[in-house]
Design a protein around this motif. Sequence first.
Motif, PDB file in Angstrom:
ATOM      1  N   GLY A  73       3.624 -23.349  23.548  1.00 31.26           N
ATOM      2  CA  GLY A  73       4.359 -24.739  22.790  1.00 31.26           C
ATOM      3  C   GLY A  73       5.542 -25.100  23.533  1.00 31.26           C
ATOM      4  O   GLY A  73       6.561 -24.157  24.077  1.00 31.26           O
ATOM      5  N   PRO A 114      10.815 -28.590  21.420  1.00 31.13           N
ATOM      6  CA  PRO A 114      12.121 -28.289  21.748  1.00 31.13           C
ATOM      7  C   PRO A 114      12.486 -26.742  22.071  1.00 31.13           C
ATOM      8  O   PRO A 114      13.328 -26.324  22.771  1.00 31.13           O
ATOM      9  CB  PRO A 114      12.936 -28.772  20.612  1.00 31.13           C
ATOM     10  N   ALA A 115      11.840 -25.960  21.324  1.00 26.89           N
ATOM     11  CA  ALA A 115      12.348 -24.407  21.320  1.00 26.89           C
ATOM     12  C   ALA A 115      11.742 -23.657  22.553  1.00 26.89           C
ATOM     13  O   ALA A 115      12.405 -23.267  23.213  1.00 26.89           O
ATOM     14  CB  ALA A 115      11.510 -23.704  19.890  1.00 26.89           C
ATOM     15  N   GLU A 156       0.876 -25.835  26.648  1.00 32.96           N
ATOM     16  CA  GLU A 156       1.014 -26.755  25.623  1.00 32.96           C
ATOM     17  C   GLU A 156      -0.187 -27.389  25.507  1.00 32.96           C
ATOM     18  O   GLU A 156      -0.891 -28.198  26.410  1.00 32.96           O
ATOM     19  CB  GLU A 156       2.016 -27.578  26.376  1.00 32.96           C
ATOM     20  N   ASN A 157      -0.900 -27.378  24.267  1.00 26.59           N
ATOM     21  CA  ASN A 157      -1.995 -28.159  23.854  1.00 26.59           C
ATOM     22  C   ASN A 157      -1.905 -29.473  23.346  1.00 26.59           C
ATOM     23  O   ASN A 157      -2.787 -30.143  23.067  1.00 26.59           O
ATOM     24  CB  ASN A 157      -2.851 -27.085  23.157  1.00 26.59           C
ATOM     25  N   GLY A 217       7.031 -31.896  22.070  1.00 26.15           N
ATOM     26  CA  GLY A 217       6.561 -31.403  20.812  1.00 26.15           C
ATOM     27  C   GLY A 217       6.536 -32.520  19.426  1.00 26.15           C
ATOM     28  O   GLY A 217       6.689 -33.630  19.884  1.00 26.15           O
ATOM     29  N   GLN A 218       6.899 -31.982  18.522  1.00 22.46           N
ATOM     30  CA  GLN A 218       6.884 -32.853  16.945  1.00 22.46           C
ATOM     31  C   GLN A 218       8.130 -33.629  17.177  1.00 22.46           C
ATOM     32  O   GLN A 218       7.966 -34.915  16.843  1.00 22.46           O
ATOM     33  CB  GLN A 218       6.707 -32.193  15.782  1.00 22.46           C
ATOM     34  N   GLY A 238      -3.084 -21.834  23.376  1.00 20.24           N
ATOM     35  CA  GLY A 238      -2.377 -20.702  23.374  1.00 20.24           C
ATOM     36  C   GLY A 238      -2.631 -19.761  22.239  1.00 20.24           C
ATOM     37  O   GLY A 238      -2.601 -20.298  21.256  1.00 20.24           O
ATOM     38  N   THR A 246       5.067 -22.342  18.737  1.00 24.02           N
ATOM     39  CA  THR A 246       4.066 -23.373  18.415  1.00 24.02           C
ATOM     40  C   THR A 246       4.331 -24.240  17.348  1.00 24.02           C
ATOM     41  O   THR A 246       3.763 -25.092  16.975  1.00 24.02           O
ATOM     42  CB  THR A 246       2.673 -22.604  18.018  1.00 24.02           C
ATOM     43  N   GLY A 247       5.972 -24.331  16.894  1.00 26.26           N
ATOM     44  CA  GLY A 247       6.233 -25.530  16.003  1.00 26.26           C
ATOM     45  C   GLY A 247       5.615 -25.333  14.448  1.00 26.26           C
ATOM     46  O   GLY A 247       5.142 -24.451  13.979  1.00 26.26           O
ATOM     47  N   GLY A 293      11.846 -21.583  16.787  1.00 24.52           N
ATOM     48  CA  GLY A 293      11.608 -22.891  16.438  1.00 24.52           C
ATOM     49  C   GLY A 293      10.866 -22.900  15.154  1.00 24.52           C
ATOM     50  O   GLY A 293      10.771 -21.981  14.092  1.00 24.52           O
ATOM     51  N   ASP A 294      10.210 -23.992  14.796  1.00 21.58           N
ATOM     52  CA  ASP A 294       9.714 -24.215  13.562  1.00 21.58           C
ATOM     53  C   ASP A 294       8.766 -23.263  13.182  1.00 21.58           C
ATOM     54  O   ASP A 294       8.464 -23.076  11.991  1.00 21.58           O
ATOM     55  CB  ASP A 294       9.076 -25.636  13.203  1.00 21.58           C
ATOM     56  N   TYR A 350      13.948 -26.345  10.238  1.00 20.68           N
ATOM     57  CA  TYR A 350      13.135 -27.230  10.735  1.00 20.68           C
ATOM     58  C   TYR A 350      13.878 -28.380  11.366  1.00 20.68           C
ATOM     59  O   TYR A 350      14.163 -29.483  10.981  1.00 20.68           O
ATOM     60  CB  TYR A 350      12.070 -28.052   9.687  1.00 20.68           C
ATOM     61  N   LEU A 351      14.811 -28.215  12.278  1.00 20.75           N
ATOM     62  CA  LEU A 351      15.748 -28.913  12.947  1.00 20.75           C
ATOM     63  C   LEU A 351      15.684 -28.897  14.625  1.00 20.75           C
ATOM     64  O   LEU A 351      15.494 -27.499  15.020  1.00 20.75           O
ATOM     65  CB  LEU A 351      17.336 -28.829  12.486  1.00 20.75           C
ATOM     66  N   THR A 352      15.535 -29.696  15.189  1.00 25.69           N
ATOM     67  CA  THR A 352      15.525 -29.724  16.743  1.00 25.69           C
ATOM     68  C   THR A 352      16.664 -28.940  17.299  1.00 25.69           C
ATOM     69  O   THR A 352      16.274 -28.195  17.846  1.00 25.69           O
ATOM     70  CB  THR A 352      15.365 -31.135  17.304  1.00 25.69           C
ATOM     71  N   PRO A 353      18.047 -29.245  16.888  1.00 28.71           N
ATOM     72  CA  PRO A 353      18.834 -28.453  17.577  1.00 28.71           C
ATOM     73  C   PRO A 353      18.898 -27.056  17.335  1.00 28.71           C
ATOM     74  O   PRO A 353      19.236 -26.053  18.175  1.00 28.71           O
ATOM     75  CB  PRO A 353      20.166 -28.924  16.991  1.00 28.71           C
TER      76      PRO A 353
END
Length: 440
Positions: free
Chosen positions: A6, A9-10, A29-30, A35-36, A110, A133-134, A289-290, A296-299
Amino acid sequence: MIVILGGGPAGRLASIRLASAKKQVTLVENGGIGGQCLHSGCMPVCAMNDVARLIHSARELHDLGVVDSVPVPDFPVLLKKMGEIQQKITSVLDAETRSAGVDIIYGKTGRLSGKSVFAGDEELKADAIIAATGSRPFVPAIPGVDLPGVFTSKTLPGMKVLPEKMVIIGGSVVAAEFAYIFSTFGCNVTILSRSTFLKDTDKHLRALATRELAGVTIRENTPVNSIGGEGRVSSVRTPGGQLDTDAVFLAAGLVPNSESLDGVKKGPIGEVVVDNRMRTSVENIYACGDVIGPPYLTPVARHQGIVAADNILGIPRTMDYQNIPRSISLTHELAYCINKSDGMGSLAIPGPAGPGSFWSVPTGETGLAKVIFEPETGELAGICAAGPGGGLIAGYMAFLMKKHFSVHDFEEFIEVHPSTDGVYGLAKYASSVLKKRDLP
Ligand SMILES: Cc1cc2nc3c(=O)[nH]c(=O)nc-3n(C[C@H](O)[C@H](O)[C@H](O)COP(=O)(O)OP(=O)(O)OC[C@H]3O[C@@H](n4cnc5c(N)ncnc54)[C@H](O)[C@@H]3O)c2cc1C
């Protein structure tokens, strides 16, 4: 070799950190790198919100006779332009990641199976693995949810024309942000929220959000029984009756993408269970990550990626979930960072809300500034900064909260003026109130 599944961001931040430490890193990365956040989350919301705020401002000025017309959005053009910028950012992220020394395998899914990792059918030899994988929008099991005309943030590019009427299912920040965008674009928007709208939000901010969504019908405690239509969505049925609509937008939350991760322990919504060093139940397999669940926040996802990478590098590091700032993007940035509110002191004022500062001129609209503090020591427990620059203020204030700053520290603070300086002034004022209380 370290394999990362994935490139959101993470995973991307983790991969750069590890490659910079001279590790051999392969990122699988598929979809699209970024990412999202880049492809269907933060970026599209920002892009559409920019246009919505422009229209909002022009409409207000038009109503006051200051400008003579209100622009009308060309939605397909906006989506096209947005797509072009997303492509550009994708190329930048790809180049940046590769130039850090990361090998990227695109177009393969993956997969984890016990301690083994695969890119498609090919097994990759790895000393450590990071699952990043978010998440994806949750699609509730409502009859009719598969009808054409039902969208999520992921399928939004398929919306070729702006609907006249739209029902948004959900009561979260994402529901509020899309409601603001589409109602400002001219759609007749109804939010159907199963419980209280923005239920986890500070009461002052929720009131402000509701004011900024004045053109939107918000129905709370309203579950959806079914979505109806012959070949295309045309109605939504609730226990209270039927609503006609041209489109449905699902903003019912996110679910972790963990189906391809076999062997690691997972929680009730499929989130991969990790400790505060991002270690999963399987040795040398990390997750961040998510895919490990909310907030569920990018930072936060980026930071978790760095924490996972550092632990792989043998630098012990833990994740701290205190002092996380966030924001709801409507007419203003309704930004906040609240650690504690029960038993705390608080002060709130209408905040500066003009593009530069002051109240919005000429409409007189205000934002909100609020400080929450420990009544004995004055230590900051929370802030709300709703106005232009609110996100920046909340980010820095969250950092000061992490460093245990109190309202008294703001006695020495000198702000730029004009600016969106409500929170700092309020902290100073709170200090004087607390000190006066202690006078004999
Ligand atoms: C509408 C919306 C608005 C948002 N707005 C904000 C905001 O304003 N601020 C904010 O902080 N956050 C926001 N978010 C949340 C933010 O987008 C996520 O928290 C962030 O993207 C999480 O990063 P991640 O790397 O964990 O996962 P993701 O961004 O989901 O990335 C995961 C990546 O993994 C890839 N992948 C998935 N499965 C596999 C597999 N099996 N093999 C290989 N690759 C795989 C995916 O293609 C994707 O590229 C928003 C989200 C949405 C939906």
